[in-house]
Every structure is written in structure tokens, then in C-alpha cells.
Design a protein around this motif. Sequence first.
Motif, mmCIF file in Angstrom:
data_model
loop_
_atom_site.group_PDB
_atom_site.id
_atom_site.type_symbol
_atom_site.label_atom_id
_atom_site.label_comp_id
_atom_site.label_asym_id
_atom_site.label_seq_id
_atom_site.Cartn_x
_atom_site.Cartn_y
_atom_site.Cartn_z
ATOM 1 N N GLU A 583 63.088 -92.754 -78.403
ATOM 2 C CA GLU A 583 62.269 -93.897 -78.835
ATOM 3 C C GLU A 583 60.810 -93.480 -79.030
ATOM 4 O O GLU A 583 60.135 -93.933 -79.955
ATOM 5 C CB GLU A 583 62.368 -95.029 -77.809
ATOM 6 N N LEU A 584 60.332 -92.633 -78.168
ATOM 7 C CA LEU A 584 58.952 -92.157 -78.319
ATOM 8 C C LEU A 584 58.792 -91.341 -79.602
ATOM 9 O O LEU A 584 57.777 -91.453 -80.299
ATOM 10 C CB LEU A 584 58.545 -91.307 -77.109
ATOM 11 N N LYS A 585 59.761 -90.520 -79.930
ATOM 12 C CA LYS A 585 59.671 -89.684 -81.133
ATOM 13 C C LYS A 585 59.651 -90.517 -82.401
ATOM 14 O O LYS A 585 59.159 -90.058 -83.445
ATOM 15 C CB LYS A 585 60.836 -88.690 -81.161
ATOM 16 N N ARG A 586 60.175 -91.749 -82.315
ATOM 17 C CA ARG A 586 60.174 -92.607 -83.494
ATOM 18 C C ARG A 586 58.811 -93.239 -83.767
ATOM 19 O O ARG A 586 58.586 -93.763 -84.864
ATOM 20 C CB ARG A 586 61.214 -93.725 -83.317
ATOM 21 N N LEU A 587 57.920 -93.216 -82.789
ATOM 22 C CA LEU A 587 56.602 -93.838 -82.988
ATOM 23 C C LEU A 587 55.816 -93.058 -84.032
ATOM 24 O O LEU A 587 55.764 -91.823 -83.992
ATOM 25 C CB LEU A 587 55.827 -93.861 -81.666
ATOM 26 N N PRO A 588 55.137 -93.773 -84.963
ATOM 27 C CA PRO A 588 54.383 -93.064 -86.010
ATOM 28 C C PRO A 588 53.195 -92.273 -85.460
ATOM 29 O O PRO A 588 52.742 -91.314 -86.088
ATOM 30 C CB PRO A 588 53.924 -94.204 -86.933
ATOM 31 N N GLU A 589 52.690 -92.653 -84.277
ATOM 32 C CA GLU A 589 51.523 -91.956 -83.718
ATOM 33 C C GLU A 589 51.913 -90.670 -82.984
ATOM 34 O O GLU A 589 51.038 -89.895 -82.585
ATOM 35 C CB GLU A 589 50.776 -92.859 -82.718
ATOM 36 N N VAL A 590 53.212 -90.477 -82.786
ATOM 37 C CA VAL A 590 53.685 -89.359 -81.969
ATOM 38 C C VAL A 590 54.176 -88.214 -82.849
ATOM 39 O O VAL A 590 54.944 -88.417 -83.787
ATOM 40 C CB VAL A 590 54.811 -89.826 -81.023
ATOM 41 N N GLN A 591 53.712 -87.012 -82.516
ATOM 42 C CA GLN A 591 54.118 -85.819 -83.263
ATOM 43 C C GLN A 591 55.367 -85.187 -82.665
ATOM 44 O O GLN A 591 56.276 -84.783 -83.393
ATOM 45 C CB GLN A 591 52.978 -84.801 -83.270
ATOM 46 N N ASN A 592 55.427 -85.095 -81.325
ATOM 47 C CA ASN A 592 56.592 -84.490 -80.689
ATOM 48 C C ASN A 592 56.635 -84.917 -79.231
ATOM 49 O O ASN A 592 55.614 -85.354 -78.664
ATOM 50 C CB ASN A 592 56.577 -82.973 -80.807
ATOM 51 N N VAL A 593 57.802 -84.746 -78.598
ATOM 52 C CA VAL A 593 58.003 -85.158 -77.209
ATOM 53 C C VAL A 593 58.886 -84.121 -76.527
ATOM 54 O O VAL A 593 59.836 -83.615 -77.126
ATOM 55 C CB VAL A 593 58.669 -86.547 -77.112
ATOM 56 N N THR A 594 58.567 -83.822 -75.257
ATOM 57 C CA THR A 594 59.406 -82.900 -74.480
ATOM 58 C C THR A 594 59.516 -83.392 -73.055
ATOM 59 O O THR A 594 58.600 -84.043 -72.528
ATOM 60 C CB THR A 594 58.823 -81.475 -74.498
ATOM 61 N N SER A 718 56.129 -85.135 -71.826
ATOM 62 C CA SER A 718 54.841 -84.812 -72.463
ATOM 63 C C SER A 718 54.910 -85.220 -73.927
ATOM 64 O O SER A 718 55.830 -84.827 -74.653
ATOM 65 C CB SER A 718 54.550 -83.315 -72.339
ATOM 66 N N VAL A 719 53.926 -86.015 -74.334
ATOM 67 C CA VAL A 719 53.907 -86.590 -75.676
ATOM 68 C C VAL A 719 52.742 -85.986 -76.448
ATOM 69 O O VAL A 719 51.578 -86.122 -76.046
ATOM 70 C CB VAL A 719 53.767 -88.124 -75.620
ATOM 71 N N LYS A 720 53.033 -85.314 -77.557
ATOM 72 C CA LYS A 720 51.998 -84.772 -78.438
ATOM 73 C C LYS A 720 51.634 -85.855 -79.440
ATOM 74 O O LYS A 720 52.455 -86.272 -80.263
ATOM 75 C CB LYS A 720 52.516 -83.530 -79.168
ATOM 76 N N VAL A 721 50.387 -86.340 -79.356
ATOM 77 C CA VAL A 721 49.936 -87.443 -80.216
ATOM 78 C C VAL A 721 49.260 -86.861 -81.451
ATOM 79 O O VAL A 721 48.393 -85.991 -81.352
ATOM 80 C CB VAL A 721 48.964 -88.358 -79.435
ATOM 81 N N SER A 732 51.237 -98.111 -77.840
ATOM 82 C CA SER A 732 52.609 -98.010 -78.351
ATOM 83 C C SER A 732 53.521 -97.343 -77.325
ATOM 84 O O SER A 732 54.665 -97.786 -77.100
ATOM 85 C CB SER A 732 52.625 -97.216 -79.665
ATOM 86 N N VAL A 733 53.051 -96.274 -76.705
ATOM 87 C CA VAL A 733 53.844 -95.572 -75.695
ATOM 88 C C VAL A 733 54.109 -96.497 -74.504
ATOM 89 O O VAL A 733 55.235 -96.544 -73.972
ATOM 90 C CB VAL A 733 53.115 -94.291 -75.241
ATOM 91 N N THR A 734 53.099 -97.246 -74.079
ATOM 92 C CA THR A 734 53.249 -98.171 -72.945
ATOM 93 C C THR A 734 54.280 -99.250 -73.249
ATOM 94 O O THR A 734 55.068 -99.638 -72.377
ATOM 95 C CB THR A 734 51.893 -98.799 -72.590
ATOM 96 N N ALA A 735 54.290 -99.733 -74.483
ATOM 97 C CA ALA A 735 55.259 -100.761 -74.865
ATOM 98 C C ALA A 735 56.688 -100.241 -74.740
ATOM 99 O O ALA A 735 57.592 -100.948 -74.253
ATOM 100 C CB ALA A 735 54.980 -101.228 -76.299
#
Length: 891
Positions: A583-594, A718-721, A732-735
Motif C-alpha cells: 500500500e505504501l508503494k502505491r502512494l504517488p509521493e513514495v519512491q520505494n519501500v523496504t 523504510s520509505v524513500k520519499v 499519506s503514509v500516516t493515513a
Amino acid sequence: MKSKENTTKSNHNLPPPLAEKFLCWFLKAELAEEVLGDLDEKFYSVLEKQSPFRAKINYWYQVFNYLRPFAIRHSITGNLNQYAMFQNYVLIGWRNLLRNKMYSAIKIGGFTLGITACFLIALYMRDELSYDQFYTNKGNIYRVYNEFKNEEHDEKWLSFPASMAKIMKNDYPEVEKSGRLIPYDFFFAGGNQFRRENQEQNTYEEGFVYADQNLLEILEIPMIYGNQETALAEPNTIVISRNKAEKYFPGQNPVGETIILNEEVSRPFKIGGVMENFPSNSHLNYDFLLTLTGEEFWEGEQTTWGAWNYNVYVQLVDGTNPLDLEEKLDAIKETYYVGYLRETGDQTLADVEKYQKFRLQPVPDIYLRSTGMHDIAKTGDIRFVWLFGVVALFILLLACINFINLSTAKSANRAREVGLRKVLGSYKSHLISQFLTESMLYSLISFVLGIALAGLVLPLFNRLSGKSMIFPWNEWWLIPFILLCAGVIGLLAGIYPSFYLSGFKPIEILKGNLSRGSKSSGIRSTMVVFQFAISIILIIGTFVIYRQMQFILNTKLGYDKEQVVMIQGINTLGAKQISFKSELKRLPEVQNVTISDFLPVEGTKRDQNPFWKEGKSKEDKSVGVQKWQVDEDYISTMGMKIIDGRDFEEEMSSDSQAIIINQKMAHELGLENPVGVRIQNWQVYTIVGVVEDFHFESLKGEIRPLCFIKNNYGSIVSVKVKSEDMKSALQSVTAVWDEFAPNQPIRYTFLDESYARMYEDVQQTGRIFTSFAVLAVIIACLGLFALSAFMVEQRRKEISIRKVLGASFNNLFGMLTFNYLKLVLIALVIAAPVGWYLMQEWLNDYEYKISITWDVFFIAGLITVIIAVLTISYESIRAVRKNPAASLRSE
């Protein structure tokens, strides 16, 4: 019996013996016999008419009636005369203080600043030196550690196998008690989501540690509720601190209550006791002690010598020599560890036998004397404590130099006073006493102001030093300390001026042969050089520390720490972790997630493992390697670079046996073409890629071998924004988080901030050095300003005559400033090599560091020269611009 009563009664009817002794002490010897006879006669006369009590009161009255000049001994009147003389000295000193307001203000101001700095540093040193000094049995409590020392390595570490504590207790009668501690992020140690069993809301708490029941007694941990001897005696029990008990169970005794960690309801913990909070000056600082009773983290873990995860504390029997016991501990190594290595065919056997030792460290030494120890606990450094002490001493010395310089520079103004007093019969000792009294008066005023100022700026100093010190206003020793130090400092600062001023010859003074202000000019110049040399050294230190910190923050690390948000506590999501990541990877503000608990900053997990080439475990020495569990998006999220082979791939099931290593590990294993090579620790892996070396620990050490294996679960995501609008991205991440964990508040930090916190000690040192450098420059400039003002005053008529004869502004200004600038330049020449040496020693603690270049000394010297010129210029320009007629009118 009757005789005894009569004796007691007769004793009540005698004159008071204390009054008789007091009378004999102050009364002249020739009057004593007659006066004592008269008073005894008067006593018995009164006794016949009144009670014994009234007779004794009357006797004391008659004794005090003889406190008259004609009856008092000469020695006592001499003391009284000395007291009157001392009062006169103080009065003269006070008048001189008021008569020379500017010079007095500079003397007191410099003293005040120096005393403020010294007192704050003294509080800092007192706090640092107080760590772990509160144990009643501190001389017998030790922490066990490993030492491996040869030509190539000098390492110390704390971890031991689970059985080490039990073996020491059973095999050595010198060991009265032993206990274990697991402070590492291991199962529930570290940080956890915490809630009461009857509540739904989770709260993140840190400060969890595994501990043995015996540790409560060894470390003398006082209990508020529960029994120290049984609080951790049962499996799945926990002891919490007073602070946490008041937070979660206000006004209750929580013993017997149940708590849940990380939503693992299948493993609840029962509260076995509430302990007092660990003192702030303890090397341990935990809020939750999880029992080790009945714990076995995997089969055979409690008996194997292949897993080292426990810190061991022991309490020795009174009178035990720890050095003798250390020698005996070799038997444990030979019997258990060496036996294990021999059984497994480990090639480190020879080195362990020859170079590894088990040592004992006194608990009071842990905080300040653990340099070089691999310890996750926060520690200080005794070298920095003494360094700050030396800095405080130098700052106080600068203030004393100001006092000496100004006292001797103003010598001409006191010369006529000295000459007249000598002609009228004053002894040199009386004059010395006068000047020393004045010095101590200045010192006392400065101490009172300095202590008050220290109290005002202590909150700021706490922020600079990272401390939480409280000013000791209510301590009994504060006033005696002020009086004693004021006397000692005043005496030391006043000795030279007192002997110098009292040494003037009356005949020379009254003839007018005393050179005004020229006496002791060589010594004053030396002291000015010393002041500015110390100031320049501190400025050099400030610049070097600042540049090293900038190098640390901006050096190429081998990964990208910017725009990475670390969301913690996702282990409570269980099987929903992968969905949350998606779900985090689908956010437009997010580049990558690990997802991974292993990150290149302190406070995240570490896992040291031995590795060999496949099949070489009994032939080659092992290579110590950090083994990190990461997912397929870790390397790209962190901006790391694959230089050979490939990254993990989600679709490839074979990657469960794949491994990616860094360049350092390939070098240590002797692999020129590592891709495809099979290596092993507890299982066999195939190398599929090589990642470029990156810094995953402090720059104080070199990059060590590291490898990645694939795992999709952990407690940190870890979220790369990619968006510059970090606020919107976080919303967006908090939601998304609130959808997955409605009963658990989101908790996140930034990777770059976590990296910067790794070097908080460097930043604190830099801030403190900057403050002291500014303070030293201010004190030095106060003295320079006063000296220049005094010299301008002495040469005012000379300046006027030169102006009348055609001297230019530049000529006069150069004449007044050149000598002082020369002193500053001499100070720079002296300070540069000293500053270089001291800061080079400081930089030697870092494997990756800056070079100290010439511009550091140039900038430090330029700053000092500019400040000195500005300091001197005010009075010099005033003197040069003044109308010469005003100075020559009286000639």
C-alpha cells in the motif's frame, strides 16, 4: 551511697569551671589570682542568699565585666588590633575599587567569567565522575569482558555464552553471586509495543532488557513493590520501573498484573515487582527487566559455546584479588571454549589459546574507562573529563593573569601611596597584607557573581553538554566552597602584585624616579602572549571539530540517507506487513519501500557471524561478518550500488539460499570473482551479488565485512520519499498506517537525523569548545582593552606633542597598536604547533578524518588579530583624535 550524694551536691555549689577557664584565658596573669579570689568570695556570698543557679549566673556576669582593655592580655588585644587593621584594609580596598571603576569592572568581570566557566565544568566533572559510585558494595562488583590482543588486533567485547555466569559461580569460590544481562535487540530486548492485558491501545516503549534474578541483588536494585529475591524468579515475569508503574498503573501496586508485548497474546508477562528508577548516573538505564528464568531462545542455546549474547556481572567475596581471579579464568577458556573450538575444528583455536583473555572490570569504572570496548551502552571518556578540567583551569588562569597585569600596570598610581606609608612606618608585611586583602575582596565579589551567573546559565550548559544537572543551591558545602576558593584564588592571584607593589623604594618614589607603568612590562607581555595562545588553541580546536563534523555529515557513505522515513513497530502487524508495504508503494509521493531491522545507523539490529568458504570451516580461519536480513527492495531503497552480479529478486525462490556481500567481505574471504561462489556459516549460501562498501557504523572505525540474506519481515519499514513536500508525504503514509494499526500510533524517524545522532558527542564537544573559545577570547580582550587604555592614558601627553610636531593619524595609531599586535602574532606562532598536536591526537580516534590544513591556523590567527585590533582601536582612536591642547594645557 550517702557519700556519693553529698559529693554530687557539693559539685553543684562550686563556681562554674568553664567561666573560670574563660577568665584565665583573657585576663592578665598578674591579675588572675586576685580576681579569681574576689569572684569566688562573691559567689559563695550570693550562694548563701540565693539558689546555685543564680549564683552561677552572677559569676558569669562578673567574668564578662572584666572584658576591659586594662585587664585583657596583650596577645588578645594584638589580635583585636589585627582585626581592626583587617577592617581598614577592606575599607581601603573598597575605596580603590570604587575609585577605578573601569579597571575594577574588568578585573571583576574577567574573574566572574572565569569562575562561571570553572564552576560549570566542575559540575560537569562531578557528574561524570559520580557514575556508578552509589553501590554500597562497589568494590566487589565486576563486569566480565573479553580481551583479544596481538600485533594486529586489540579488541574488547562483553558478550559471553549463556553458561558463563553459572560456571563462574560453581567453579570459583571467590565468586559469591553471578548474573546475566542481554541488552542487545534480541527477541523482546530493546524496544516493544506495550499494553496492559485489559486495554487495546499500544504504546511504544524502549528500555527492555533480559536479566537474571541474581542481578537484582548484585546491582542492589531497590524494590518499591515485590521482593528483590523473587521478583524475576518465575518464567515470563517482568520488573518495571517506578516511572512506568506510575504511567500505566497510577496509584496501584501492579505486582501480579499482566502485560502484552508486540501483540503476542500467546506469551503474556506477569509483573513480578516494581523497581526504583535507575539513577541518572548509572551506566544502566532500563525501565523493563525481562526474566531469564526458564528462557531458552532455541534448542541447546543455554549450553552451547557457539552463541555469545550475554553480559555477565559477578559479585566477589570480600578480600578477593580480581587480578588473581582473572588468571584462574583461563581454565574456563581452556575447558569450555577451547574444547568447543577443537571439537568443531575451528581454525581460530590457536589464536584464542594465545591471545584471548577473560577480564574483570570494576562496575564504577564502566562509564568512564571503557574506551575501545564494544558496548552498546552510552559511555563517557575519562580523557575528556580531564581535558575539560584543564580547559577550566586555563580559563581561570586567564582571569588571574588579567588581575595581575592590571594590578602591576597601575603600579605608578599606587607607588606614591606605598612610598608615603613606608616613610610613616609601615612594614612591608603590612603592605603585602593590604594588597592581598584587596585581591581577596575582588575574588570574593567575583565568586559571588560567578556562582550566581553559573546558576543562570546552567540550563544552557545542560543543552550544550547533553546533561540534566541541577544547581546545588541547597548543598551544605556551597558557601564554605565559595569562601575557601575565593580566598585561595584571591591569594594566588594577588601574591605577585602584592610583593611587586610593596617592593617600591620610598626614596626613588619621592624623587619621582619611578617609571610610570613600565615596571614588569616584560612579565605582562609574557602573560598577554599566554592568554592569546590559549585562546588561539581553543579557536583551532573549534575549527577542527567543526570541519570533522561537516566531513562526517557530508562524506560519501555508500548509501543515500536523505528523504528516508523509518516507520517503527510494524512487527505488530504480523502477516499484514507485506500488504502494508504494498500500500505504501502505491502512494504517488513514495519512491520505494523496504522492510528490515538492519539499517546503517545506531539503534538498529546487528548480527555478527563467522563465515568460511564452503567446506573450509575446519581448514581456514573464520571471517567475522555482519549478517543482515533484508528484502528485495532494500538495496535500491537505500541507494546502494551493486558492482558485480545482481540484487535479490522477488520471483526467484532460489534467493532463499542467495547472499549478497560487500567488497570488504570478498577481500577478507580472498574472493577475486565472488559471484557464484558458495560460502557458509550455519548453512550454505551462493553469492549472487557484490555491493559497494558503505559505512554502516561510526567513521571512528573502518568498514567491516557485511552480507545480506533475504527476509521479508521485520519491525522497521523504510520509505524513500520522492516528493519534496515531506509534510504531504507523511500525511499519506500516516493515513495508510491508521488503516492497518488503528490502536497503535505511528512512530517514525528520519534516517539522516538518526545518522547525525550517532555523532551527538562530537557535536556536543564542538559546542562546548566554541563556548570556551569565545569565553577565553572575551577574557583576553578584556585584559588587552584595559592595558591599552592604561597605556594610552600614560602616553597622552606624548601623543599630543607628536601631533603638534606633525605626526599623522596612521603613525600614531601604529605606534599605539603595533606592540600588542606583535604579542598576538607571537602567541599564534606558539599556539599553532600545540593546537595541531592536540587536535591530531583527537582525530586519531577516527579511521576516516580530515587533514588539518594551514588555513585553519591562518583563520584562527586572523580572527584573533581582528578582535585584538578592534579591542585596542577604541582607546587608541580616541587618544589620536583628541585635541592636543586639552592634554598640554596644564604643562
